[in-house]
Design a protein around this motif. Sequence first.
Motif, PDB file in Angstrom:
ATOM      1  N   GLU A 254       0.824  -1.211   0.000  1.00  3.97           N
ATOM      2  CA  GLU A 254       0.000   0.000   0.000  1.00  3.97           C
ATOM      3  C   GLU A 254       0.857   1.258   0.000  1.00  3.97           C
ATOM      4  OE1 GLU A 254      -2.960  -0.053   3.027  1.00  3.97           O
ATOM      5  OE2 GLU A 254      -3.874  -1.918   2.334  1.00  3.97           O
ATOM      6  N   LEU A 255       2.000   1.223   0.657  1.00  5.66           N
ATOM      7  CA  LEU A 255       2.900   2.375   0.644  1.00  5.66           C
ATOM      8  C   LEU A 255       3.442   2.620  -0.761  1.00  5.66           C
ATOM      9  CD1 LEU A 255       4.902   1.786   3.953  1.00  5.66           C
ATOM     10  CD2 LEU A 255       2.959   3.317   3.559  1.00  5.66           C
ATOM     11  N   LEU A 256       3.702   1.550  -1.489  1.00  7.09           N
ATOM     12  CA  LEU A 256       4.134   1.694  -2.885  1.00  7.09           C
ATOM     13  C   LEU A 256       3.028   2.310  -3.734  1.00  7.09           C
ATOM     14  CD1 LEU A 256       5.917  -1.758  -3.369  1.00  7.09           C
ATOM     15  CD2 LEU A 256       7.043   0.476  -3.436  1.00  7.09           C
ATOM     16  N   GLN A 257       1.804   1.846  -3.517  1.00  4.89           N
ATOM     17  CA  GLN A 257       0.676   2.382  -4.285  1.00  4.89           C
ATOM     18  C   GLN A 257       0.427   3.851  -3.960  1.00  4.89           C
ATOM     19  OE1 GLN A 257      -2.227  -0.500  -3.040  1.00  4.89           O
ATOM     20  NE2 GLN A 257      -1.847  -1.867  -4.759  1.00  4.89           N
ATOM     21  N   GLN A 258       0.685   4.230  -2.709  1.00  2.00           N
ATOM     22  CA  GLN A 258       0.496   5.618  -2.301  1.00  2.00           C
ATOM     23  C   GLN A 258       1.668   6.507  -2.696  1.00  2.00           C
ATOM     24  OE1 GLN A 258      -0.009   5.168   1.912  1.00  2.00           O
ATOM     25  NE2 GLN A 258      -1.973   4.088   1.713  1.00  2.00           N
ATOM     26  N   GLY A 259       2.783   5.922  -3.131  1.00  2.00           N
ATOM     27  CA  GLY A 259       3.954   6.689  -3.508  1.00  2.00           C
ATOM     28  C   GLY A 259       4.807   7.143  -2.341  1.00  2.00           C
ATOM     29  N   ARG A 260       4.542   6.610  -1.156  1.00  2.00           N
ATOM     30  CA  ARG A 260       5.332   7.018   0.015  1.00  2.00           C
ATOM     31  C   ARG A 260       6.718   6.395  -0.003  1.00  2.00           C
ATOM     32  NH1 ARG A 260       2.097   6.039   5.348  1.00  2.00           N
ATOM     33  NH2 ARG A 260       3.991   7.036   6.161  1.00  2.00           N
ATOM     34  N   VAL A 261       6.854   5.214  -0.622  1.00  2.00           N
ATOM     35  CA  VAL A 261       8.160   4.614  -0.858  1.00  2.00           C
ATOM     36  C   VAL A 261       8.202   4.101  -2.290  1.00  2.00           C
ATOM     37  CG1 VAL A 261       8.564   3.932   1.544  1.00  2.00           C
ATOM     38  CG2 VAL A 261       7.406   2.360  -0.007  1.00  2.00           C
ATOM     39  N   GLN A 262       9.400   3.822  -2.762  1.00  2.00           N
ATOM     40  CA  GLN A 262       9.593   3.281  -4.102  1.00  2.00           C
ATOM     41  C   GLN A 262      10.623   2.165  -4.039  1.00  2.00           C
ATOM     42  OE1 GLN A 262      10.748   6.531  -6.641  1.00  2.00           O
ATOM     43  NE2 GLN A 262       8.859   7.685  -6.278  1.00  2.00           N
ATOM     44  N   GLN A 263      10.553   1.262  -5.023  1.00  2.00           N
ATOM     45  CA  GLN A 263      11.574   0.224  -5.112  1.00  2.00           C
ATOM     46  C   GLN A 263      12.904   0.849  -5.489  1.00  2.00           C
ATOM     47  OE1 GLN A 263       8.954  -2.932  -7.369  1.00  2.00           O
ATOM     48  NE2 GLN A 263      10.884  -3.875  -6.770  1.00  2.00           N
ATOM     49  N   VAL A 264      13.938   0.501  -4.759  1.00  2.00           N
ATOM     50  CA  VAL A 264      15.264   1.019  -5.070  1.00  2.00           C
ATOM     51  C   VAL A 264      15.844   0.269  -6.264  1.00  2.00           C
ATOM     52  CG1 VAL A 264      17.602   1.355  -4.164  1.00  2.00           C
ATOM     53  CG2 VAL A 264      15.611   1.696  -2.678  1.00  2.00           C
ATOM     54  N   LEU A 265      15.619  -1.043  -6.314  1.00  2.00           N
ATOM     55  CA  LEU A 265      16.064  -1.878  -7.426  1.00  2.00           C
ATOM     56  C   LEU A 265      14.901  -2.782  -7.835  1.00  2.00           C
ATOM     57  CD1 LEU A 265      19.629  -2.896  -6.183  1.00  2.00           C
ATOM     58  CD2 LEU A 265      19.078  -1.247  -7.964  1.00  2.00           C
ATOM     59  N   PRO A 266      14.726  -3.038  -9.127  1.00  6.02           N
ATOM     60  CA  PRO A 266      13.570  -3.809  -9.609  1.00  6.02           C
ATOM     61  C   PRO A 266      13.759  -5.315  -9.459  1.00  6.02           C
ATOM     62  CG  PRO A 266      14.893  -3.139 -11.470  1.00  6.02           C
ATOM     63  CD  PRO A 266      15.554  -2.528 -10.251  1.00  6.02           C
ATOM     64  N   ALA A 267      13.962  -5.770  -8.245  1.00  8.28           N
ATOM     65  CA  ALA A 267      14.149  -7.206  -8.004  1.00  8.28           C
ATOM     66  C   ALA A 267      13.410  -7.598  -6.736  1.00  8.28           C
ATOM     67  CB  ALA A 267      15.635  -7.549  -7.882  1.00  8.28           C
ATOM     68  N   THR A 268      12.570  -8.619  -6.849  1.00  8.56           N
ATOM     69  CA  THR A 268      11.910  -9.198  -5.684  1.00  8.56           C
ATOM     70  C   THR A 268      12.416 -10.626  -5.507  1.00  8.56           C
ATOM     71  OG1 THR A 268      10.046  -9.934  -7.025  1.00  8.56           O
ATOM     72  CG2 THR A 268       9.832  -7.797  -5.951  1.00  8.56           C
ATOM     73  N   VAL A 269      12.581 -11.020  -4.268  1.00  4.56           N
ATOM     74  CA  VAL A 269      13.134 -12.339  -3.954  1.00  4.56           C
ATOM     75  C   VAL A 269      12.212 -13.019  -2.940  1.00  4.56           C
ATOM     76  CG1 VAL A 269      15.058 -13.549  -2.851  1.00  4.56           C
ATOM     77  CG2 VAL A 269      15.509 -11.648  -4.429  1.00  4.56           C
ATOM     78  N   ALA A 270      11.973 -14.307  -3.134  1.00  2.23           N
ATOM     79  CA  ALA A 270      11.138 -15.058  -2.185  1.00  2.23           C
ATOM     80  C   ALA A 270      11.784 -15.027  -0.805  1.00  2.23           C
ATOM     81  CB  ALA A 270      10.968 -16.496  -2.661  1.00  2.23           C
ATOM     82  N   ALA A 271      10.993 -14.719   0.199  1.00  2.00           N
ATOM     83  CA  ALA A 271      11.492 -14.628   1.571  1.00  2.00           C
ATOM     84  C   ALA A 271      11.758 -16.027   2.130  1.00  2.00           C
ATOM     85  CB  ALA A 271      10.497 -13.891   2.445  1.00  2.00           C
ATOM     86  N   PRO A 272      12.615 -16.128   3.145  1.00  3.80           N
ATOM     87  CA  PRO A 272      12.895 -17.433   3.756  1.00  3.80           C
ATOM     88  C   PRO A 272      11.815 -17.878   4.743  1.00  3.80           C
ATOM     89  CG  PRO A 272      14.209 -15.736   4.804  1.00  3.80           C
ATOM     90  CD  PRO A 272      13.484 -15.056   3.676  1.00  3.80           C
ATOM     91  N   ALA A 273      10.798 -17.054   4.950  1.00  4.24           N
ATOM     92  CA  ALA A 273       9.724 -17.391   5.886  1.00  4.24           C
ATOM     93  C   ALA A 273       8.379 -17.071   5.241  1.00  4.24           C
ATOM     94  CB  ALA A 273       9.891 -16.609   7.188  1.00  4.24           C
ATOM     95  N   ARG A 274       7.324 -17.530   5.882  1.00  6.42           N
ATOM     96  CA  ARG A 274       5.964 -17.277   5.406  1.00  6.42           C
ATOM     97  C   ARG A 274       5.057 -17.132   6.613  1.00  6.42           C
ATOM     98  NH1 ARG A 274       3.894 -23.287   3.359  1.00  6.42           N
ATOM     99  NH2 ARG A 274       4.438 -24.397   5.273  1.00  6.42           N
ATOM    100  N   TYR A 275       3.853 -16.633   6.383  1.00  6.02           N
ATOM    101  CA  TYR A 275       2.881 -16.473   7.456  1.00  6.02           C
ATOM    102  C   TYR A 275       2.057 -17.745   7.567  1.00  6.02           C
ATOM    103  CZ  TYR A 275       4.187 -11.602   6.922  1.00  6.02           C
ATOM    104  OH  TYR A 275       4.909 -10.448   6.839  1.00  6.02           O
ATOM    105  N   VAL A 276       1.964 -18.253   8.794  1.00  8.46           N
ATOM    106  CA  VAL A 276       1.276 -19.513   9.065  1.00  8.46           C
ATOM    107  C   VAL A 276       0.302 -19.308  10.221  1.00  8.46           C
ATOM    108  CG1 VAL A 276       1.564 -21.929   9.767  1.00  8.46           C
ATOM    109  CG2 VAL A 276       3.240 -20.864   8.261  1.00  8.46           C
ATOM    110  N   LEU A 277      -0.873 -19.905  10.104  1.00  5.65           N
ATOM    111  CA  LEU A 277      -1.883 -19.856  11.166  1.00  5.65           C
ATOM    112  C   LEU A 277      -1.957 -21.210  11.851  1.00  5.65           C
ATOM    113  CD1 LEU A 277      -5.437 -18.370  11.094  1.00  5.65           C
ATOM    114  CD2 LEU A 277      -5.161 -20.775  11.670  1.00  5.65           C
ATOM    115  N   ARG A 278      -2.010 -21.184  13.171  1.00  7.26           N
ATOM    116  CA  ARG A 278      -2.187 -22.409  13.943  1.00  7.26           C
ATOM    117  C   ARG A 278      -3.281 -22.180  14.970  1.00  7.26           C
ATOM    118  NH1 ARG A 278       3.412 -21.970  13.058  1.00  7.26           N
ATOM    119  NH2 ARG A 278       4.233 -23.749  11.902  1.00  7.26           N
TER     120      ARG A 278
END
Length: 311
Positions: A254-278
């Motif tokens: 949402e911050l990207l969509q609002q223009g409050r921040v921008q990508q410094v480099l055009p690369a996204t990388v899969a994170a080593p963790a994920r969100y899990v519900l228990r």
Amino acid sequence: MLDASILAHLRCFDVAARLLSFTAAAGQLHLTQSAVSQQIRQLEQRLGYPLFVRQHRRLQLTAQGQTLYRTVSTALQDIDTTLQQLAEQDSVLQISCAPSFALDWLMPRLSAFQQQYPAIQVRLRAEFQRMRRQDMLAAGVAICIRYDPDEMADLPGIPLLDEVLLPVASPDWLAAHPDPCRPGMSLTRLHDSAAWDGAPPFAEWDCWQQGAAEAFRFAPAPWQEREYNLASLSLAAACQGQGVAMARAAQVLELLQQGRVQQVLPATVAAPARYVLRCLQPEDRRVQLFSQWLQQACQQFVRQRRQRLGV
């Protein structure tokens, strides 16, 4: 015609008709087989017609028994549902959630759940530590949401949302650093020093640097470091122009969509963790409703992320 004794008989009949076995019904009702058989016999005597055809090691409902079973089963189920809903009005669904995910992603969406299910009171607790079954029981927590690469051995998890990492900075910072990858460029690296319980200090920065294509990596340089114990804090520092934050898409989209921040480099990388519900009691209706709602919200977010970031 309805009184305490016939209501007890009808409850016994409902279970026996569903299982078509006095023995199995006795086990579920914690009675003896003879007690169940006697209650059914007394009910049949009172009604004046048989409800079961008793065969060798087998029961079969009569036509009157089938009609009565449909009515009794529906009525008892409606009563049980109503009692559960009334009980839920006075109970609180406690949810323990990773702090930054709770603050930046879940809180803005939680009002939608409350509008849809106003009778379910939600209490959100922002907590870091891993929680196992005994921890949740002791704390009275019904649902636990964590950003974590590990699986808890004693409690199955429902994967909610995978995560991707991307470096971001404020527009003013980018204007002052038009070539952040230039060799020798001195930059300030903002980061969450505890991405998850037990994570190495630079886990997400290291993951991104290793996963990004060579052309989109930061050049080796004498970085200045600013550590925070919340990803939300490093992201807030980036919004204020203090450096480059390694952001998670769930927090930064949402911050990207609002223009409050921008990508410094055009690369996204899969994170080593994920969100899990228990959860402790997956059969709890409140837990089921919240889990279903949350999974749908995550699926919707993934579609939005794909449109914006392509991942």
